[in-house]
Design a protein around this motif. Structure first.
Motif, mmCIF file in Angstrom:
data_model
loop_
_atom_site.group_PDB
_atom_site.id
_atom_site.type_symbol
_atom_site.label_atom_id
_atom_site.label_comp_id
_atom_site.label_asym_id
_atom_site.label_seq_id
_atom_site.Cartn_x
_atom_site.Cartn_y
_atom_site.Cartn_z
ATOM 1 N N ARG A 94 1.060 -1.097 -0.012
ATOM 2 C CA ARG A 94 -0.106 -0.079 0.011
ATOM 3 C C ARG A 94 0.943 1.118 -0.083
ATOM 4 O O ARG A 94 2.000 1.374 0.892
ATOM 5 C CB ARG A 94 -0.879 0.150 1.064
ATOM 6 N N SER A 96 2.144 4.424 1.036
ATOM 7 C CA SER A 96 2.264 5.008 2.486
ATOM 8 C C SER A 96 2.886 6.533 2.276
ATOM 9 O O SER A 96 2.861 6.983 3.388
ATOM 10 C CB SER A 96 2.565 4.284 3.510
ATOM 11 N N GLY A 97 3.633 6.917 1.269
ATOM 12 C CA GLY A 97 4.211 7.945 1.139
ATOM 13 C C GLY A 97 3.561 9.219 1.061
ATOM 14 O O GLY A 97 2.261 9.344 1.096
ATOM 15 N N ASP A 98 4.208 10.357 0.476
ATOM 16 C CA ASP A 98 3.541 11.508 0.279
ATOM 17 C C ASP A 98 4.189 11.915 -1.084
ATOM 18 O O ASP A 98 4.885 11.498 -1.798
ATOM 19 C CB ASP A 98 4.199 12.641 0.987
ATOM 20 N N ARG A 118 7.615 11.201 -2.335
ATOM 21 C CA ARG A 118 8.737 10.867 -1.063
ATOM 22 C C ARG A 118 7.942 9.690 -0.316
ATOM 23 O O ARG A 118 7.057 9.347 0.151
ATOM 24 C CB ARG A 118 8.577 12.148 -0.048
ATOM 25 N N ALA A 119 8.741 8.516 -0.334
ATOM 26 C CA ALA A 119 8.613 7.269 0.057
ATOM 27 C C ALA A 119 9.690 6.485 0.286
ATOM 28 O O ALA A 119 11.039 6.736 -0.293
ATOM 29 C CB ALA A 119 7.595 6.558 -0.611
ATOM 30 N N SER A 120 9.502 5.276 0.506
ATOM 31 C CA SER A 120 10.756 4.224 0.619
ATOM 32 C C SER A 120 11.125 4.000 -0.586
ATOM 33 O O SER A 120 10.243 4.322 -1.652
ATOM 34 C CB SER A 120 10.424 2.886 1.550
ATOM 35 N N GLU A 123 8.489 1.496 -2.297
ATOM 36 C CA GLU A 123 7.331 2.039 -2.502
ATOM 37 C C GLU A 123 7.305 2.827 -3.730
ATOM 38 O O GLU A 123 6.454 2.897 -4.655
ATOM 39 C CB GLU A 123 6.648 2.820 -1.233
ATOM 40 N N ARG A 388 -0.898 12.344 1.270
ATOM 41 C CA ARG A 388 -0.285 12.352 2.568
ATOM 42 C C ARG A 388 -0.260 11.258 3.301
ATOM 43 O O ARG A 388 -1.509 10.763 3.553
ATOM 44 C CB ARG A 388 -0.663 13.780 3.426
ATOM 45 N N ALA A 389 0.685 10.511 3.718
ATOM 46 C CA ALA A 389 0.807 9.200 4.220
ATOM 47 C C ALA A 389 -0.356 8.161 3.514
ATOM 48 O O ALA A 389 -0.956 7.430 4.146
ATOM 49 C CB ALA A 389 0.232 9.394 5.643
ATOM 50 N N GLY A 390 -0.006 8.206 2.195
ATOM 51 C CA GLY A 390 -0.908 7.284 1.332
ATOM 52 C C GLY A 390 -2.293 7.736 0.984
ATOM 53 O O GLY A 390 -2.951 7.109 0.245
ATOM 54 N N GLN A 391 -2.664 8.721 1.652
ATOM 55 C CA GLN A 391 -4.157 9.002 1.451
ATOM 56 C C GLN A 391 -4.381 10.695 0.536
ATOM 57 O O GLN A 391 -3.673 11.557 0.980
ATOM 58 C CB GLN A 391 -4.825 9.246 2.683
#
Length: 432
Positions: A94, A96-98, A118-120, A123, A388-391
């Motif tokens: 999923r 989960s980043g920005d 911005r994420a791992s 991801e 933001r945070a995947g949403q």
């Protein structure tokens, strides 16, 4: 972002090597490193003075549907694309980043940081192909369509290129053209998904079906009313217009001309319609139009344009040429140095400076982590938060708001930047 329609996983709309990179990163422990990826274009298509950001709304929908269900995992397992460890990781994927980016309808130029993820590493890298597929296509169509809308100088534009594109690309093209200011589309699925007005009456086949042109026109008028548009160039245009007015009356809505020297034929049609008393009957032209032929018709008595092939293919530039590059790893700027494929390291933000009159004078790109350049009274930041945070954030502009954004952005472009002739980007990009 869009009207409800049947969804499916978008996870396999990607390239094989995205998953093999993931598998390797999981194995060596680098998959979780915090990263920043940026989307930008190194240059504009030849002859273009600006680009239009398109596809952000579609991309956000696609990221939301980026899920590895049993069907996708089974395909990857059966074909041996990745190992068991990677399959297990993908099962729980999923984003989960920005994500930040230029809003749809914003102009972009060489080096503009159009999108920031911005994420791992794990991801973020998986979204590369999907992101570029959507933004490169939609931005190319929107950029071409915006030039056509400017050339039309306020006259209505109808997108009618579905038969010249892949069936899904046709829907995306209709959306991008509408974003750029087209009035309507012929594509009904685009109307259902995105609420775009649809238009259409008949083709030459309908005229050929009947024993006479008059019979075909009579049938159409009886079904659709006298305000319909009659296609008058199946046989002889002069006779077709005469027949159309005789059948529909002087309140006929419009005639459409789809072939020949459109400027000459439009003038002749206007004179003939006026002589027949159909002074309010509009003239619609179509047939291999692009921004150049539309501009050439500006002085002619044309009331609306129908555009097909050139708009859905980006009018000779079917991709925006955007790239998706890793620019930061764990706070450390990284950059590609390959000849002619250089990138600038570190996350970047941007603002556009304007004169007091509203005319844009330059775009300033600067390090997001550094001090922001002084913001003048008429300047404005270009990036907005998207995820933001995947949403997805609630404030993402609607398609209608994006249409208005582009209209305002084009008004801000210096006059010479709207010309169809070749030249430098309409607004210079300055890197600080």
């Amino acid at each position: 972002m869009t009207a409800s329609h049947s969804s499916r996983s978008t996870a396999l709309l990607t390239d094989h090597y995205e998953l093999t990179m993931l598998a390797s990163a999981l194995r060596d422990g680098s998959a979780g490193r915090p990263c920043v990826f940026e989307v930008f274009a190194r240059r504009l298509p030849d002859g273009r003075r600006y680009g239009v950001v398109g596809g952000i709304g579609r991309l956000l929908d696609a990221v939301r549907e980026f899920r590895f269900t049993d069907a996708e995992l089974e395909q990857l397992d059966r074909t041996g694309v990745v190992d068991e460890r990677t399959l297990a990781w993908l099962a729980n994927y999923r984003f989960s980043g920005d994500i930040d980016g230029y809003p749809e309808g914003e102009l972009y130029f060489p080096g503009s940081p159009v999108l920031t993820v911005r994420a791992s590493f794990a991801e973020g890298v998986l979204l590369e192909t999907l992101t570029l597929s959507i933004l490169n296509h939609d931005s190319a169509v929107a950029s071409a369509a915006a030039r056509m809308v400017t050339a039309a100088n306020g006259r209505p534009m109808i997108e009618m290129g579905s038969r010249r594109a892949h069936e899904e690309a046709a829907i995306a093209s209709a959306r991008a053209a509408y974003l750029a200011g087209f009035t309507a589309t012929s594509n009904l699925e685009a109307g259902r998904r995105y609420g775009i007005p649809t238009m259409g009456t008949s083709a030459h086949a309908f005229t050929l079906l009947h024993e006479s042109e008059a019979a075909a026109f009579r049938s159409q008028v009886e079904a659709l009313g006298p305000q319909t548009t009659l296609l008058v160039d199946t046989y002889d245009i002069t006779e077709g217009i005469r027949t159309a007015v005789r059948v529909a009356g002087t309140e006929l809505g419009a005639v459409r001309i789809d072939s020949g020297d459109l400027g000459v034929l439009a003038r002749q049609a206007r004179q003939q319609l006026d002589e027949l008393g159909a002074r309010n009957t509009r003239i619609v032209v179509s047939g291999d139009l692009d921004e150049y032929s539309i501009a050439a018709l500006r002085a002619e008595p044309v009331d609306a344009y129908g555009v097909g092939t050139s708009v859905v293919t980006g009018s000779g530039a079917p991709t925006a040429g955007m790239v998706y590059k890793l620019v930061e790893v764990a706070g450390r700027p990284v950059a590609k140095r390959s000849s002619h494929k250089e990138s600038r390291g570190g996350e970047k933000a941007a603002l556009r400076r304007h004169k007091e009159t509203g005319t844009a004078i330059e775009e300033v790109v600067y390090a997001a982590a550094g001090p922001q350049p002084a913001l003048g009274e008429h300047d404005r930041p270009l990036r907005i938060p998207l995820v933001r945070a995947g949403q997805q954030v609630d404030e993402v502009p609607t398609l209608e708001q994006s249409r208005e954004r582009l209209r305002a952005a084009l008004v801000s472009v210096p006059w010479e930047g709207l010309k169809l002739s070749k030249g430098e980007p309409a607004i210079p990009v300055v890197f600080e």
